[in-house]
Design a protein around this motif. Structure first.
Motif, PDB file in Angstrom:
ATOM      1  N   PHE A  28       1.279  36.176   7.371  1.00  0.00           N
ATOM      2  CA  PHE A  28       1.300  34.586   8.195  1.00  0.00           C
ATOM      3  C   PHE A  28       1.926  34.185   6.892  1.00  0.00           C
ATOM      4  O   PHE A  28       1.495  33.764   5.160  1.00  0.00           O
ATOM      5  CB  PHE A  28      -0.240  34.360   7.957  1.00  0.00           C
ATOM      6  N   GLY A  29       2.266  32.455   6.905  1.00  0.00           N
ATOM      7  CA  GLY A  29       2.695  31.683   6.695  1.00  0.00           C
ATOM      8  C   GLY A  29       1.571  30.973   6.547  1.00  0.00           C
ATOM      9  O   GLY A  29       1.048  30.113   7.841  1.00  0.00           O
ATOM     10  N   THR A  30       1.672  29.494   6.452  1.00  0.00           N
ATOM     11  CA  THR A  30       0.350  28.532   6.362  1.00  0.00           C
ATOM     12  C   THR A  30       1.420  26.869   6.116  1.00  0.00           C
ATOM     13  O   THR A  30       2.419  27.155   5.404  1.00  0.00           O
ATOM     14  CB  THR A  30      -0.191  28.000   5.563  1.00  0.00           C
ATOM     15  N   ARG A  31       0.972  25.895   7.129  1.00  0.00           N
ATOM     16  CA  ARG A  31       1.296  24.358   7.357  1.00  0.00           C
ATOM     17  C   ARG A  31       0.763  23.260   7.174  1.00  0.00           C
ATOM     18  O   ARG A  31      -0.488  23.977   8.022  1.00  0.00           O
ATOM     19  CB  ARG A  31       2.662  24.452   7.873  1.00  0.00           C
ATOM     20  N   ASP A  32       0.796  22.418   5.730  1.00  0.00           N
ATOM     21  CA  ASP A  32      -1.003  21.325   5.782  1.00  0.00           C
ATOM     22  C   ASP A  32      -0.270  20.114   6.948  1.00  0.00           C
ATOM     23  O   ASP A  32       0.723  19.622   6.244  1.00  0.00           O
ATOM     24  CB  ASP A  32      -0.636  21.251   4.314  1.00  0.00           C
ATOM     25  N   VAL A  33      -1.160  20.125   7.807  1.00  0.00           N
ATOM     26  CA  VAL A  33      -1.102  18.974   8.386  1.00  0.00           C
ATOM     27  C   VAL A  33      -0.974  18.011   8.141  1.00  0.00           C
ATOM     28  O   VAL A  33      -0.227  16.296   8.686  1.00  0.00           O
ATOM     29  CB  VAL A  33      -0.993  19.201  10.267  1.00  0.00           C
ATOM     30  N   THR A  34      -1.991  17.717   7.486  1.00  0.00           N
ATOM     31  CA  THR A  34      -2.166  16.306   6.706  1.00  0.00           C
ATOM     32  C   THR A  34      -0.708  16.241   5.764  1.00  0.00           C
ATOM     33  O   THR A  34      -1.089  14.819   4.907  1.00  0.00           O
ATOM     34  CB  THR A  34      -3.478  16.262   6.068  1.00  0.00           C
ATOM     35  N   THR A  35       0.137  16.509   4.943  1.00  0.00           N
ATOM     36  CA  THR A  35       0.770  16.133   4.421  1.00  0.00           C
ATOM     37  C   THR A  35       2.575  16.852   4.573  1.00  0.00           C
ATOM     38  O   THR A  35       3.099  16.266   3.877  1.00  0.00           O
ATOM     39  CB  THR A  35       1.324  17.483   2.758  1.00  0.00           C
ATOM     40  N   ASP A  36       2.500  17.739   5.837  1.00  0.00           N
ATOM     41  CA  ASP A  36       3.550  17.605   6.451  1.00  0.00           C
ATOM     42  C   ASP A  36       4.136  16.466   7.977  1.00  0.00           C
ATOM     43  O   ASP A  36       3.262  17.737   8.814  1.00  0.00           O
ATOM     44  CB  ASP A  36       3.309  19.566   6.819  1.00  0.00           C
ATOM     45  N   PRO A  37       4.247  15.974   8.376  1.00  0.00           N
ATOM     46  CA  PRO A  37       4.324  15.493   9.414  1.00  0.00           C
ATOM     47  C   PRO A  37       5.024  15.880   9.973  1.00  0.00           C
ATOM     48  O   PRO A  37       4.329  15.952  11.796  1.00  0.00           O
ATOM     49  CB  PRO A  37       4.953  13.833   8.655  1.00  0.00           C
TER      50      PRO A  37
END
Length: 100
Positions: A28-37
């Protein structure tokens, strides 16, 4: 196959989800929704979720929150061909046991 976890900092459910994916050997990979609009818009506007984590698989499955049941189902579907190949090959003679 790749799974994406949409996450945020200091999120216990996010951490638990990632730990379970790792335990079940699901890449898996991650995407931080607080820094990635763009990631935030995707999970809220397109998928309709309002809480993290959001897990999206490459085969179209998605869910929100810590869902060990869904992770186990995903692991079973991902590892099913391996189990079928092992069964077709016959029993192993080493007697080795690996915890997973």
């Amino acid at each position: 196959m790749m799974t994406t976890v949409y996450t945020k900092p200091e999120c216990m459910q996010c951490d638990r989800t990632q730990a379970q994916l790792t335990k079940h050997r699901i890449p898996f990979g991650t995407r931080d929704v607080t820094t990635d609009p763009q990631a935030l818009r995707y999970i809220t506007d397109q998928l309709g979720y309002r809480q993290a984590p959001v897990v999206v698989t490459d085969d179209g499955q998605h869910w929100s929150g810590y869902r060990p049941d869904k992770i186990k189902q995903l692991a079973a579907s991902r590892h099913a061909p391996d189990a079928a190949e092992s069964a077709a090959a016959g029993p192993t003679t080493t007697g080795a046991h690996v915890d997973g």
